[in-house]
Design an enzyme around this catalytic site. Structure first.
Site: not given
Ligand code: PMP
Length: 292
Positions: A54, A153, A186
């Site tokens: 990622r 990200k 989210e």
């Molecule tokens: N949404 C956002 C906006 C995030 O910053 C994160 C944390 N990385 C997640 C969802 C969850 O992703 P992950 O399970 O890969 O940490």
């Protein structure tokens, strides 16, 4: 943070006071860069390869040249964790565009800065993992995919910071966002799932959610445990009338939600499917990743 933490900075492990970057770094000036958050469970770096994939995808999307190969990056992460003697903790990997001039153009930044921090983390007080969180939805909309795609990200996390501020203003520790059309996306730093009549639902990422690695592992676990799961759009109303709600993320792990916008979810305590997935998740994280 431990006083003698060692920080990885561009190929070297340095004491944290020496882990400094230029104020001309475009990561500082413009949020121009990318990051990852990764967990270590009993010496296993959970799904490290997926996190690095990622990371490299985010870099490609913003035309950021990472001056390390995938394997070199994996070694740098492992070395940093080992140097800090951590068996359990959290890794923050940051790649900024690097120092340049005051203009926006990233071509003035010849070399990215690479920072790896290995530390401990407790995102929410432990009692909420047992009792569940009370959350709200907030006025700030999730970034539209055509503006700043949530799949990147990026270091530009102001959208999530505003969500966190609005959550705190409402007396909550976390909040949910919706997109411009009103579909649930989210949390500020976590994905959302709802459960209704034995089926699990999570929004498709193209609505405006990060393709979370914890989210993916919950999808895998549902399949393994024969719990029906669907990626489909839903609204605040669907959340209010759900039997169960939970959030997932690397830092958040899996945390139940028992109230949303003053509506009690189900019977106001974490539900059975949430608890089952929580147990299965904590078994999985110690098995699925690179060992130190
Ligand atoms: N949404 C956002 C906006 C995030 O910053 C994160 C944390 N990385 C997640 C969802 C969850 O992703 P992950 O399970 O890969 O940490």
């Amino acid at each position: 943070m431990d006083a003698d933490r060692k920080i990885y900075l561009n190929g070297q492990l340095v004491p944290k006071e020496q882990a400094v970057v230029s104020v001309f770094d475009h990561g500082f000036l413009y949020g121009d860069g990318i990051f990852e958050g990764i967990r270590i469970y009993d010496g296993v770096i959970f799904r490290l390869d997926e996190h690095l994939e990622r990371l490299y995808d985010s870099a490609k999307s913003i035309l950021l040249d990472i001056p390390l190969t995938f394997e070199e990056m994996a070694s740098a992460v492992l070395d940093t964790v080992r140097a800090n003697g951590l068996q359990n903790g959290y890794i923050r990997l940051v790649i900024s565009r690097g120092p340049g001039d005051l203009g926006l153009d990233p071509r003035s930044c010849p070399r990215a800065n690479i920072v790896i921090i290995a530390d401990t983390i407790q995102l929410f007080p432990q009692k909420f993992y047992e009792e569940g969180l009370k959350i709200v939805t907030v006025p700030t909309r999730r970034n539209p995919v055509g503006a700043l795609n949530p799949q990147i990200k990026s270091l530009n996390y102001l959208n999530s910071v505003l969500v966190k501020i609005e959550a705190a203003n409402a007396g909550c520790l976390e909040a949910l966002t919706v997109n411009a059309e009103g579909y649930v996306c989210e949390g500020s730093g976590d994905n959302v799932f709802i459960v209704k009549k034995g089926r699990v639902y999570t929004p498709p990422v193209y609505l405006g959610a990060l393709d979370g690695i914890t989210r993916r592992s919950i999808i895998d676990l549902c399949e393994k445990l024969a719990i029906p799961l669907q990626e489909s759009p839903f609204t605040r109303h669907d959340v209010f009338v759900a039997d169960e709600v939970f959030l997932t993320g690397t830092a958040a792990e899996l945390i139940p939600v028992v109230e949303v916008d003053r509506r009690t979810i189900g019977s106001g305590v974490p539900g059975e499917i949430t608890k089952r997935l929580h147990r299965a998740f904590h078994e999985l994280v110690r098995l699925d990743g690179r060992r130190l």
